[in-house]
Every structure is written in C-alpha cells, then in structure tokens.
Design a protein around this motif. Structure first.
Motif, PDB file in Angstrom:
ATOM      1  N   TYR A   1       0.865  -1.190   0.000  1.00  0.00           N
ATOM      2  CA  TYR A   1       0.000   0.000   0.000  1.00  0.00           C
ATOM      3  C   TYR A   1       0.894   1.230   0.000  1.00  0.00           C
ATOM      4  CZ  TYR A   1      -4.418  -2.421   0.882  1.00  0.00           C
ATOM      5  OH  TYR A   1      -5.544  -3.202   0.760  1.00  0.00           O
TER       6      TYR A   1
ATOM      7  N   ARG B   1      -3.298   0.573  -3.767  1.00  0.00           N
ATOM      8  CA  ARG B   1      -2.657  -0.749  -3.863  1.00  0.00           C
ATOM      9  C   ARG B   1      -1.686  -0.755  -5.028  1.00  0.00           C
ATOM     10  NH1 ARG B   1      -4.763  -6.844  -3.508  1.00  0.00           N
ATOM     11  NH2 ARG B   1      -3.330  -7.821  -4.998  1.00  0.00           N
TER      12      ARG B   1
ATOM     13  N   PRO C   1      -8.162   0.453  -0.235  1.00  0.00           N
ATOM     14  CA  PRO C   1      -7.806   1.428  -1.271  1.00  0.00           C
ATOM     15  C   PRO C   1      -8.781   2.604  -1.295  1.00  0.00           C
ATOM     16  CG  PRO C   1      -7.647  -0.799  -2.129  1.00  0.00           C
ATOM     17  CD  PRO C   1      -8.274  -0.915  -0.782  1.00  0.00           C
TER      18      PRO C   1
END
Length: 389
Positions: free
Chosen positions: A332, A342, A377
C-alpha cells in the motif's frame, strides 16, 4: 342545573351532567398537551441525530507509518527445484569371472576406503590352481639351477680340452631356456593369483556406500547387475532445473542455498557445472550445485535451491510492508492526496535485511510499513515517516 337519576342495582344515583362534561373536557386538554410534548421531543431528537451524522463523517484520518526506501544493493537470486544425487556415482560390479558370493562385508551408509573388500566370492578351485602353478615355478627353478651347475662344470673343463666350445654353447642355451621357463611359470602363477584376487569385489575409491544389491549365496558373473553404488568421497550435489532465461545468468562458482524437501535445515553450496544444453520440451537446463555430505541429504530426494547470480539495486522493504493474496504480492502506498493505493509488486530475495522488490515500485513512494491489513484502497490516512529513516 340538570340532574339525571340512574339505578345502580337497587340503589338510585343522581348524576350532575354539567360536572361530567367539565371532567371530559379537562381530560381532552390533558391528552392534547401530552401529544404536543411528544411532537416536540421527536423534533429535538431528529435535530440532534442530524447534527451527529456530519460529526461521524468528519472523524479524524488514521495515522499510518510510511517509508521511502530508495534503492539498495541486493543480491539477484534464482529459485529452482531439482533432485539430490551423488556428485560422482560409482557403480561396482563383478570384475573377474565371478561365482557364488560367500560374504557381504558392508551395508548402505557405511564409509569405505579405496580398495576395501565389499564382498567375497567362493574360490576353492582357483586356490588349487594357484598351488599347482606355484609348484611348477619351483620345478622350473630347480631345472634352471641344474642347468647353471652343468654349465659351470663345463667351463672348468674346457681349458683341459675335455669339453669343446660347442658344448659350452649348448649348455649355455640349456641354462637360458631353463631360466626362461622359470619366468613363464612365475608369470602364470602371478596371473592366477591376480585372477583369484579379482574374485573380491572392492571399492574403486573411498566413499559412501549408497546401495547394496547382493546377498551371500547369490551367483554373480561378468553379466550381473550392479552390486553396489558408491558416492565418491561422500560428495553430494543438487541437479537444479533452471529456466532457459535464468540459465544464461549462471556461472560456475555462484553461491547457492539448498533445502531438502521436508527438512528445515539448509546447506550452503556452489554451482560447479552449468548445463551446455536446454531440454527442447521443458525449455530448462540443469545447474549442478555441489554440497557437502550430511545425513539429511539423501540421493534421489527432492530439494529447492536459491542461487545467487549477481547483485543489483532494488527497494528493500520490511517484511510487514509486503502483503499477499490470491492475486499475488502487493504493498500500500500513500499518494499526494493522502489516500491509500494498492500497488502490485514482484518480490526478490528475502533476507534478514528485508524483502527486495524487483518490480512494481521505484523506492521513492511513501509505502505503508504496517497495519496494511486494516486499510482499504481510497481510504484517507495521515502518513507519518518511520523514525530513523
């Protein structure tokens, strides 16, 4: 005033109608007041709930620790699998004419020295033949000794005229022939002794006995199968199957780490030979990795290897920063809007220093080092650079 008389059972009751109407009016007023209070309370509650929703939406973003690893010098590695084997596998069979095995003197796993007897073959006939030839040697030596004595006496008489020079030549030839017969008899005896000695099945070199395929009482000969297999010097190797593209980067002398399947122990080795050919079906070649002997290394077993084929620069991350799922490895990163993204990556060598990432990031990104499993995300976060970095 209006009054009404009603009978309750046997009793007559006088009811004031004006008073009854007044009571009903008071009850209606009280009910209306309660209803008004309920409406006000509901409006107040709805107002408070509307104010709390924005408050919930404006909760502070979580703080995450990030790192910008840059580029570090890391080793380039190749992962491979293959089988374990003896580096020099020596099959041992029958050298002589063979016969019935009388003794087997070693077991698999035994260490033997060069020339050590592994098994013996019955030799009674060969022994008697050797004794016969030894006796013939003694007869030939006696004849040679007699011929020499006759020659010496003849030479003593030649000066007196009793023996001619021709007789001397003849006796000399007889002596030489007798000595030649001695040499022939000795050679025949030595040949028989060598043949008898070849009935012993011996180790061609020092090493480790891997297999045994013979038992006492078994008849063996020159056409028999292999009786023993030895690993010369106990040296072992792994025959690693390497992809064609990786094979080109390997050189003899490259270091490697070999781990037998089912074992937690690893062994350091070195590539000593790289296959000059590639299998046309599998598009793979063999890198032979020499490893020292250990009881955990069993020829014929399966193993995995990590071969160091050089070094290069790559981002180096802590293991906690790299996540994995069914799609592969990923990290990440925190973008310029402080949102989580991501990023799929390719992982290289894993060492005590961290995880080398060979593809997917450049090292200049802000990479979340921990708590990645709790992020999604697009989530807003507050990045905080890891201390000491």
């Amino acid at each position: 005033m209006n009054y009404e008389t009603r009978l309750l059972g046997d009793t007559a009751v006088i009811i004031d109608e004006d008073a009854a109407r007044a009571r009903r009016k008071r009850l209606l007023l009280a009910g209306g007041g309660v209803a008004a209070l309920l409406v006000v309370a509901a409006a107040w509650i709805s107002t408070r709930g509307g104010e709390s929703a924005p408050a919930a939406q404006s909760a502070p973003a979580p703080v995450v620790t990030v790192v910008s690893p840059g580029q570090s010098m890391v080793a380039r590695t190749i992962s491979a699998t293959g089988s374990l084997a003896a580096r020099v596998d020596m099959p041992v069979g029958v050298v002589g004419e063979g016969g019935m095995v009388t003794q087997v003197l070693v077991q698999p796993g035994d260490w033997v020295r060069a020339g050590q007897t592994l098994a013996t073959v019955e030799r009674s006939v060969q022994t008697e033949q050797g004794r016969s030839l030894a006796a013939q040697v003694e007869v030939a030596r006696a004849d040679a000794k007699l011929a020499q004595a006759q020659l010496d006496r003849a030479k003593a008489l030649v000066g007196r005229g009793f023996i001619s020079a021709a007789d001397i030549d003849q006796r000399t030839a007889t002596r030489d022939a007798a000595q030649a017969r001695v040499a022939v008899a000795v050679a025949q005896f030595n040949e028989q002794r060598a043949r008898t000695g070849r009935l012993d099945i011996r180790a061609p070199a020092a090493g480790l006995v891997l297999t045994r395929g013979v038992e006492p009482g078994q008849i063996v000969g020159s056409g028999s199968a292999v009786l023993f297999r030895l690993a010369k010097g106990g040296e072992m190797e792994m025959r690693a199957q390497v992809a064609e593209s990786d094979l080109a980067t390997l050189r003899p002398g490259n270091s490697a780490t070999v781990t037998p399947i089912g074992s937690s122990q690893s062994f350091a080795g070195r590539v000593w030979q790289v296959s000059p050919v590639v299998d046309p079906q599998t598009r793979q070649g063999i890198a032979r990795i020499a490893i020292p002997y250990d009881p955990a290394i069993r020829p014929g077993g399966f193993a995995s290897a990590t071969i160091t084929s050089g070094s290069g620069s790559a981002p180096l991350l802590p293991e906690s920063a790299v996540q994995s799922d069914e799609k592969g490895s990923y990290v990440y990163i925190v973008n310029g809007k402080n949102q989580v993204e991501r990023r799929n990556v390719t992982v290289g060598q894993v060492s005590d220093a961290g995880v080398a990432v060979t593809n997917g990031i450049t090292g200049s990104e802000k990479i979340v080092t921990s708590a990645g499993a709790f992020l999604t995300p697009g989530q807003k976060v507050k990045p905080e650079l890891a201390k000491g970095l």
